[in-house]
Motif scaffolding. Structure first.
Motif, PDB file in Angstrom:
ATOM      1  N   THR A   1      -8.787   5.949 -24.839  1.00 42.74           N
ATOM      2  CA  THR A   1      -9.350   7.087 -24.124  1.00 42.74           C
ATOM      3  C   THR A   1     -10.237   7.964 -24.989  1.00 42.74           C
ATOM      4  OG1 THR A   1      -7.338   8.293 -24.608  1.00 42.74           O
ATOM      5  CG2 THR A   1      -7.481   7.244 -22.460  1.00 42.74           C
ATOM      6  N   LEU A   2      -9.711   8.450 -26.098  1.00 44.39           N
ATOM      7  CA  LEU A   2     -10.469   9.443 -26.862  1.00 44.39           C
ATOM      8  C   LEU A   2     -11.296   8.840 -27.988  1.00 44.39           C
ATOM      9  CD1 LEU A   2      -8.028  12.468 -27.285  1.00 44.39           C
ATOM     10  CD2 LEU A   2     -10.076  12.349 -25.908  1.00 44.39           C
ATOM     11  N   LEU A   3     -10.689   7.943 -28.727  1.00 46.59           N
ATOM     12  CA  LEU A   3     -11.339   7.497 -29.965  1.00 46.59           C
ATOM     13  C   LEU A   3     -11.547   5.979 -29.939  1.00 46.59           C
ATOM     14  CD1 LEU A   3      -8.980   9.549 -32.246  1.00 46.59           C
ATOM     15  CD2 LEU A   3     -11.372  10.058 -31.909  1.00 46.59           C
ATOM     16  N   GLN A   4     -12.557   5.560 -29.187  1.00 49.80           N
ATOM     17  CA  GLN A   4     -12.748   4.120 -29.028  1.00 49.80           C
ATOM     18  C   GLN A   4     -13.101   3.428 -30.336  1.00 49.80           C
ATOM     19  OE1 GLN A   4     -13.817   6.229 -26.693  1.00 49.80           O
ATOM     20  NE2 GLN A   4     -13.436   5.374 -24.660  1.00 49.80           N
ATOM     21  N   GLU A   5     -13.831   4.097 -31.200  1.00 46.14           N
ATOM     22  CA  GLU A   5     -14.340   3.401 -32.383  1.00 46.14           C
ATOM     23  C   GLU A   5     -13.535   3.685 -33.646  1.00 46.14           C
ATOM     24  OE1 GLU A   5     -18.580   4.352 -32.306  1.00 46.14           O
ATOM     25  OE2 GLU A   5     -18.290   4.031 -30.157  1.00 46.14           O
ATOM     26  N   THR A   6     -12.647   4.643 -33.587  1.00 46.07           N
ATOM     27  CA  THR A   6     -11.840   4.945 -34.765  1.00 46.07           C
ATOM     28  C   THR A   6     -10.762   3.877 -34.920  1.00 46.07           C
ATOM     29  OG1 THR A   6     -12.117   7.224 -34.109  1.00 46.07           O
ATOM     30  CG2 THR A   6     -10.623   6.818 -35.910  1.00 46.07           C
ATOM     31  N   PRO A   7     -10.535   3.390 -36.153  1.00 47.05           N
ATOM     32  CA  PRO A   7      -9.444   2.435 -36.339  1.00 47.05           C
ATOM     33  C   PRO A   7      -8.112   3.067 -35.963  1.00 47.05           C
ATOM     34  CG  PRO A   7     -10.377   3.135 -38.434  1.00 47.05           C
ATOM     35  CD  PRO A   7     -11.297   3.600 -37.372  1.00 47.05           C
ATOM     36  N   MET A   8      -7.271   2.266 -35.307  1.00 47.78           N
ATOM     37  CA  MET A   8      -6.030   2.837 -34.798  1.00 47.78           C
ATOM     38  C   MET A   8      -5.125   3.327 -35.913  1.00 47.78           C
ATOM     39  SD  MET A   8      -3.188   1.216 -32.408  1.00 47.78           S
ATOM     40  CE  MET A   8      -4.286   0.258 -31.418  1.00 47.78           C
ATOM     41  N   SER A   9      -5.205   2.670 -37.072  1.00 49.27           N
ATOM     42  CA  SER A   9      -4.307   3.071 -38.157  1.00 49.27           C
ATOM     43  C   SER A   9      -4.558   4.517 -38.569  1.00 49.27           C
ATOM     44  CB  SER A   9      -4.478   2.146 -39.348  1.00 49.27           C
ATOM     45  OG  SER A   9      -5.836   2.044 -39.667  1.00 49.27           O
ATOM     46  N   ALA A  10      -5.805   4.958 -38.471  1.00 46.27           N
ATOM     47  CA  ALA A  10      -6.114   6.340 -38.847  1.00 46.27           C
ATOM     48  C   ALA A  10      -5.441   7.306 -37.878  1.00 46.27           C
ATOM     49  CB  ALA A  10      -7.618   6.570 -38.847  1.00 46.27           C
ATOM     50  N   THR A  11      -5.542   6.988 -36.584  1.00 48.05           N
ATOM     51  CA  THR A  11      -4.902   7.848 -35.582  1.00 48.05           C
ATOM     52  C   THR A  11      -3.406   7.917 -35.827  1.00 48.05           C
ATOM     53  OG1 THR A  11      -6.373   6.608 -34.151  1.00 48.05           O
ATOM     54  CG2 THR A  11      -5.053   8.319 -33.135  1.00 48.05           C
ATOM     55  N   ILE A  12      -2.813   6.739 -36.022  1.00 51.01           N
ATOM     56  CA  ILE A  12      -1.364   6.673 -36.157  1.00 51.01           C
ATOM     57  C   ILE A  12      -0.897   7.390 -37.413  1.00 51.01           C
ATOM     58  CG2 ILE A  12       0.524   5.074 -36.614  1.00 51.01           C
ATOM     59  CD1 ILE A  12      -0.793   3.166 -34.650  1.00 51.01           C
ATOM     60  N   LEU A  13      -1.601   7.122 -38.523  1.00 52.95           N
ATOM     61  CA  LEU A  13      -1.174   7.718 -39.790  1.00 52.95           C
ATOM     62  C   LEU A  13      -1.266   9.232 -39.745  1.00 52.95           C
ATOM     63  CD1 LEU A  13      -2.273   5.680 -42.897  1.00 52.95           C
ATOM     64  CD2 LEU A  13      -0.029   6.604 -42.333  1.00 52.95           C
ATOM     65  N   SER A  14      -2.366   9.744 -39.144  1.00 53.24           N
ATOM     66  CA  SER A  14      -2.504  11.199 -39.121  1.00 53.24           C
ATOM     67  C   SER A  14      -1.379  11.823 -38.303  1.00 53.24           C
ATOM     68  CB  SER A  14      -3.866  11.598 -38.579  1.00 53.24           C
ATOM     69  OG  SER A  14      -4.104  10.943 -37.361  1.00 53.24           O
ATOM     70  N   MET A  15      -1.037  11.205 -37.165  1.00 51.27           N
ATOM     71  CA  MET A  15       0.049  11.732 -36.354  1.00 51.27           C
ATOM     72  C   MET A  15       1.373  11.646 -37.105  1.00 51.27           C
ATOM     73  SD  MET A  15       1.071  13.231 -33.807  1.00 51.27           S
ATOM     74  CE  MET A  15       0.826  13.391 -32.091  1.00 51.27           C
ATOM     75  N   LEU A  16       1.566  10.514 -37.820  1.00 58.83           N
ATOM     76  CA  LEU A  16       2.809  10.341 -38.571  1.00 58.83           C
ATOM     77  C   LEU A  16       2.967  11.427 -39.632  1.00 58.83           C
ATOM     78  CD1 LEU A  16       3.594   6.648 -39.484  1.00 58.83           C
ATOM     79  CD2 LEU A  16       5.128   8.396 -38.633  1.00 58.83           C
ATOM     80  N   ILE A  17       1.865  11.732 -40.311  1.00 64.70           N
ATOM     81  CA  ILE A  17       1.940  12.751 -41.358  1.00 64.70           C
ATOM     82  C   ILE A  17       2.276  14.105 -40.733  1.00 64.70           C
ATOM     83  CG2 ILE A  17       0.567  14.041 -43.041  1.00 64.70           C
ATOM     84  CD1 ILE A  17      -0.871  11.333 -43.576  1.00 64.70           C
ATOM     85  N   LEU A  18       1.629  14.376 -39.587  1.00 65.30           N
ATOM     86  CA  LEU A  18       1.919  15.634 -38.884  1.00 65.30           C
ATOM     87  C   LEU A  18       3.409  15.749 -38.565  1.00 65.30           C
ATOM     88  CD1 LEU A  18       0.783  18.150 -37.332  1.00 65.30           C
ATOM     89  CD2 LEU A  18       0.687  16.689 -35.345  1.00 65.30           C
ATOM     90  N   VAL A  19       3.953  14.641 -38.042  1.00 63.68           N
ATOM     91  CA  VAL A  19       5.373  14.654 -37.670  1.00 63.68           C
ATOM     92  C   VAL A  19       6.247  14.800 -38.912  1.00 63.68           C
ATOM     93  CG1 VAL A  19       7.227  13.244 -36.720  1.00 63.68           C
ATOM     94  CG2 VAL A  19       5.048  13.359 -35.550  1.00 63.68           C
ATOM     95  N   ALA A  20       5.892  14.059 -39.967  1.00 68.25           N
ATOM     96  CA  ALA A  20       6.722  14.104 -41.178  1.00 68.25           C
ATOM     97  C   ALA A  20       6.727  15.496 -41.772  1.00 68.25           C
ATOM     98  CB  ALA A  20       6.207  13.087 -42.192  1.00 68.25           C
ATOM     99  N   VAL A  21       5.560  16.147 -41.794  1.00 69.77           N
ATOM    100  CA  VAL A  21       5.502  17.508 -42.335  1.00 69.77           C
ATOM    101  C   VAL A  21       6.353  18.441 -41.478  1.00 69.77           C
ATOM    102  CG1 VAL A  21       3.992  19.470 -42.765  1.00 69.77           C
ATOM    103  CG2 VAL A  21       3.261  17.199 -43.414  1.00 69.77           C
ATOM    104  N   ALA A  22       6.293  18.218 -40.144  1.00 70.40           N
ATOM    105  CA  ALA A  22       7.082  19.092 -39.260  1.00 70.40           C
ATOM    106  C   ALA A  22       8.573  18.918 -39.510  1.00 70.40           C
ATOM    107  CB  ALA A  22       6.757  18.811 -37.802  1.00 70.40           C
ATOM    108  N   THR A  23       9.016  17.706 -39.839  1.00 66.44           N
ATOM    109  CA  THR A  23      10.451  17.506 -40.039  1.00 66.44           C
ATOM    110  C   THR A  23      10.928  18.030 -41.386  1.00 66.44           C
ATOM    111  OG1 THR A  23      10.023  15.280 -40.850  1.00 66.44           O
ATOM    112  CG2 THR A  23      10.687  15.503 -38.546  1.00 66.44           C
ATOM    113  N   ARG A  24      10.028  18.523 -42.203  1.00 70.42           N
ATOM    114  CA  ARG A  24      10.459  19.143 -43.457  1.00 70.42           C
ATOM    115  C   ARG A  24      11.183  20.455 -43.186  1.00 70.42           C
ATOM    116  NH1 ARG A  24      11.205  17.253 -48.161  1.00 70.42           N
ATOM    117  NH2 ARG A  24      10.497  19.147 -49.182  1.00 70.42           N
ATOM    118  N   ASN A  25      11.020  20.983 -41.990  1.00 69.69           N
ATOM    119  CA  ASN A  25      11.658  22.263 -41.664  1.00 69.69           C
ATOM    120  C   ASN A  25      13.110  22.045 -41.252  1.00 69.69           C
ATOM    121  OD1 ASN A  25       9.303  24.020 -41.921  1.00 69.69           O
ATOM    122  ND2 ASN A  25       8.511  22.753 -40.267  1.00 69.69           N
ATOM    123  N   ASN A  26      13.842  23.138 -41.153  1.00 69.72           N
ATOM    124  CA  ASN A  26      15.236  23.002 -40.729  1.00 69.72           C
ATOM    125  C   ASN A  26      15.320  22.906 -39.196  1.00 69.72           C
ATOM    126  OD1 ASN A  26      14.865  25.568 -39.833  1.00 69.72           O
ATOM    127  ND2 ASN A  26      16.114  26.531 -41.405  1.00 69.72           N
TER     128      ASN A  26
END
Lengths: 543, 370
Positions: free
Chosen positions: B112-137
């Motif tokens: 839908t949004l990012l037809q030409e971006t490699p999927m790994s970039a989308t996934i990795l960025s989201m994963l990092i976002l989630v991982a940083v969020a779980t650093r909290n209590n």
């Protein structure tokens, strides 16, 4: 070799060791003033003899006893010394009987001087030499009398200070016009005159090994949570630095998260804001030499509120606050939104408008991200330049900026006109935020947001916003969640966020502060009655 | 001032709703109507009844052991080694599930949004976002859920309201579908229950239960949470079915996405709205993946006796990322999700049920505080 290295290392460590702030005072730590007048004066003179502003006045009191007044004339009121110290001492003619047998009646003599002779309100006796030297440095006059082992310290401090003026950074249309100045006494007076209650506390501590700045912790006993006061005092006591030149230093030493772009302690120049926050159960910090008071803990919503919000009627205020929030959001996401739409999802643009957009961008050599980024950078340069320039140059600078960036750049085909509109909206949005440090936090955040949007489009924008929100949600100010009362949701507190309820609805103090006394208003039916309608109506109202 | 690492009842409701409404909702109408055609609403109803019952049982179990993790009382109830083995397989299962949800999210973004971006970039960025969020209590994570709740629920309801004008009730008939049997309904219901977000939504209750301010309120919190999200899911499925009909739904991978594409504002402000609604799906995907990720690291930290779940926040990134790379394409992703989800029911629902039964038989655990 190894030995040499070790020696060098040792030397380094030696030089890094904190030295006592003042070697002179350290030496005098246990020294006492002596009975001999010359002896005491000699010690003090060796310290100050090279200073231009050191003043020494020998007088004879009670017609026979020689004594000396010592002071630093740059920070003392010389007229006061003459009128309140020298004049009464020299004019007192009756010879005290006590002088005949000094040793027994020295105490009597001291009390005579303090209780009968000197007019000044603030007189103290001291025998510790380092404290005496300290007093001179604080602008006090020292009276040394021959034959007495104590010296008299008389508060004659006077430094030039500006008069109370309207705060420049927090102007209001409706509300008090006085602001803090650099003198802590005046600032305390401004607060105390608004809070004439015995529960109002001003605790002072000295911070800064060289500047010895006074920091006053203000709070109201019985309202402010004691754990909070303790925490503030603990954080203040851990500060070990040579200088405190402004309240900003204190803020940086005691804030919860120094790496965050968002300010976690509100600073204000207005005494009415300080009093409003004290009454809510917060702690205020005054720093000598700074016209800013710090308020802790602070939450996000305080940074888009102004003191005026409580002076106007609630509907207007709620609308204005909403405008401010929109402005703040504009300043953060407007450029990124524009880039995301132009370069990733042009299909969002309404068809009628699409032609205008594309024709405007026709000759522009850069992709939208680069274009916006360049213009944003130019805007920041312009802003910084106008802030630092003297006012006369500022006007010329903004004309050049507007003409060059706005008009000529578009005509040259360097940027598209819509980009200029977007950038202008962004900048104006950030100026509409009452708090300067919050606005600057948001303004700087839009650059990383712009870059990530350039990389990932709408998804990147969302990613950046989620990052920002997560960060905001995890921030604490003195243990209070930064986004409260929105998250964690507190429905009572929501009455004073974007929407400000009428004052008589705001019954409780903010819950997140865990104040000892929760209720602020006794709810009662406050429907105004018409006095002209006669008794029958007022009776009804009373029921 | 000290802040306790605790979760209130309202935050519990928010966590359950946010975890349950995930990116897989986009595919929900298709999965529901796969076997029974126009009976999709009934199938979703059946699935929701199953889910609510299992949530009830799970909440019952957690009330028996307040302030304890499922790993701990699992070991107590079914012997230590067996408890450890099942705990470990739970971790592996949620690791795979989180990876698959991540991959599904990547696929949605890529189409839908990012037809030409490699999927790994989308996934990795989201994963990092989630991982940083779980650093909290846990409390901060609960704040995140309460804060994002309005950004998920309100737009979805808006979407439903916008779509109301295109509804054709004939598409919903026959309510039980054509030539269907009870088995079809049950297996359809199971495959809806097998959707990963439902597992995550159910299991997150077990993870947050030890951190409740009032452990008694976990039942109230989880029932309200799952009830509200069940209503939203039913509404969304029903409206999608009523707008498109079963034939149309079978053709598209994410029927809900097509629905957002159809919505129009009464005023001609923006040409299309689906991009804006995708923003909502990004937030809901974030909250679901956050919950899945939290389940993985929280269970692991309990199993390996770590001081806090934060230790593992960054270490799990490569594992989840590795799993997202496994499916060959989007169809393979859904095959895997279906297979894992349906079989996983025995693990995510079966294990707590087993523990509850054993606890009931042994009359063990704290008093059932009702």
């Amino acid at each position: 070799m190894l030995f040499k290295k070790m020696k060098e290392k040792k030397k380094n460590v030696e030089s890094r060791k904190p030295k006592p702030p003042s070697t002179i005072l350290e030496k005098l730590k246990d020294a006492k003033t002596s009975k001999n007048l010359q002896e005491t004066i000699r010690v003090i003179e060796t310290i100050f003899s090279k200073d231009n502003d050191f003043g020494k006045r020998d007088i004879v009191i009670f017609e026979s006893i020689s004594s000396t007044v010592l002071f630093l004339d740059s920070i003392t009121d010389k007229e006061l010394i003459g009128k309140e110290i020298i004049k009464p001492l020299t004019e007192w003619t009756s010879q005290p009987e006590a002088m005949e047998n000094q040793n027994q009646n020295m105490d009597e003599f001291k009390t005579l001087v303090v209780k009968k002779v000197l007019y000044h309100a603030n007189v103290k006796m001291e025998s510790n030499l380092s404290k005496v030297v300290n007093s001179i440095l604080r602008g006090k006059a020292i009276l040394v009398i021959d034959g007495i082992d104590h010296v008299f310290i008389i508060d004659t401090a006077k430094t030039d200070k500006r008069s109370i003026a309207q705060p420049e950074t927090e102007q209001v249309i409706r509300g008090p016009r006085d602001g803090f100045i650099e003198n802590i006494q005046t600032n305390t007076a401004l607060i105390r005159s608004r809070l004439p209650i015995p529960e109002f506390r001003v605790k002072a501590i000295e911070i800064g090994t060289l500047t010895k700045s006074t920091v006053a912790v203000c709070y109201i006993d019985g309202i402010t949570n004691e754990a909070l006061i303790e925490d503030v005092m603990r954080r203040l006591s851990t500060i070990d630095v040579d200088r405190i030149l402004d309240a900003g230093y204190i803020e940086q030493f005691i804030q919860d998260n120094p790496r965050s772009p968002f300010p976690q302690i509100k600073s204000t120049e207005r005494p009415d804001v300080v009093v409003g926050n004290l009454v809510e159960g917060r702690v205020a910090l005054l720093v000598d030499g700074s016209p800013f008071a710090l308020i802790a803990p602070s939450t996000f919503s305080q940074f888009y509120h102004t003191s005026e919000d409580y002076n106007e009627r609630f509907i207007m205020v709620s609308i204005i606050r909403f405008v401010r929030i929109v402005a703040l959001l504009f300043s953060l996401i407007m450029p990124s939104l524009y880039v995301a739409i132009i370069s990733y999802h042009p299909e969002l643009i309404p068809t009628a408008f699409a032609v205008a957009v594309t024709s405007g961008r026709a000759g522009v050599p850069f992709p939208a991200v680069v274009e916006v980024f360049l213009l944003e950078a130019a805007m920041e340069i312009l802003r910084e330049a106008t802030v630092r320039m003297p006012k006369q140059v500022g006007g010329a600078l903004s004309i050049v900026g507007v003409l060059v960036v706005g008009q000529a750049a578009v005509e040259a085909g360097f940027v598209s006109p819509i980009t200029v509109v977007v950038i202008a909206l962004t900048s104006i949005g950030s100026f509409a935020t009452p708090s300067y440090n919050m606005a600057i936090g948001f303004r700087m955040l839009r650059f990383p947001l712009l870059i990530i949007t350039g990389l990932f489009g709408f998804y990147g924008l969302m990613l950046g916003l989620l990052f920002t929100c997560n960060h905001l949600l995890s921030l604490k100010s003195f243990g209070v969640p930064y986004l409260s009362p929105i998250a964690p949701a507190n429905f009572g507190g929501l009455k004073d966020t974007i929407f400000r309820a009428p004052l008589n609805w705001l019954l409780d103090r903010p819950e997140e502060l865990q104040t000892k006394n929760k209720r602020r208003i006794n709810p009662h039916d406050s429907k105004p009655s018409n006095p002209l309608l006669g008794k029958s109506h007022t009776k009804e109202g009373e029921d | 001032m000290k802040e306790p690492n605790l979760i209130t009842t309202f935050q519990c409701i928010a966590i359950v709703i946010n975890s349950t409404i995930g990116i897989s909702v986009l595919a929900l109408p298709r999965v529901a109507s796969e076997k029974v055609g126009s009976g999709a609403v009934v199938v979703t109803c059946i699935a929701m009844i199953i889910v609510i019952t299992s949530v009830f049982l799970i909440a019952k179990l957690t009330k028996k052991y307040p302030r304890e993790s499922i790993i701990q009382y699992g070991e107590k109830l079914i012997s230590k080694p067996l408890g450890k083995v099942i705990g470990f397989s739970l971790i592996i299962y949620f690791l795979i599930l989180t990876g698959l949800v991540m991959r599904e999210f990547g696929e949605v973004m890529n189409t839908t949004l990012l037809q030409e971006t490699p999927m790994s970039a989308t996934i990795l960025s989201m994963l990092i976002l989630v991982a940083v969020a779980t650093r909290n209590n846990h409390t901060t994570i609960a704040y995140m859920h309460t804060f994002y709740l309005m950004f998920i629920v309100i737009p979805i309801l808006l979407m439903v309201i916008f779509a109301l004008k295109d509804i054709d009730l004939r598409y919903l008939k026959p309510l039980l579908g054509n030539d269907t049997s009870l088995i079809d309904f049950l297996s359809g219901g199971l495959s809806v229950v097998g959707l990963p977000f439902i597992h995550i939504g159910m299991f997150i209750i077990l993870v947050i239960a030890p951190y409740m301010v009032e452990p008694n309120k976990i039942m109230k919190g989880s029932m309200w949470g799952i009830g509200i999200s069940a209503i939203i899911l039913l509404l969304a499925t029903g409206v999608t079915m009523a707008v498109f009909g079963q034939e149309e739904i079978k053709k598209s991978l994410w029927p809900m996405l097509v629905l957002t594409r159809m919505t129009e504002l009464p005023v001609d402000m923006l040409e299309r709205l689906d991009i804006l609604f995708l923003v909502v799906w990004i937030v809901s995907a974030f909250t679901t993946i956050l919950s899945g990720y939290l389940i993985v690291i929280e269970l692991s930290s309990r199993l390996f006796n770590l001081s806090s779940h934060r230790v593992l926040s960054y270490l799990v990134i490569p594992l989840v990322y590795g799993i997202t790379l496994f499916p060959k394409n989007i169809l393979h992703t859904y095959e895997l999700i279906n297979a894992f989800g349906t079989w996983g029911i025995s693990l995510t629902v079966g294990y707590p049920l087993l523990l509850l039964l054993i606890a009931f038989v042994r009359k063990e655990g704290g008093k059932d505080c009702d």
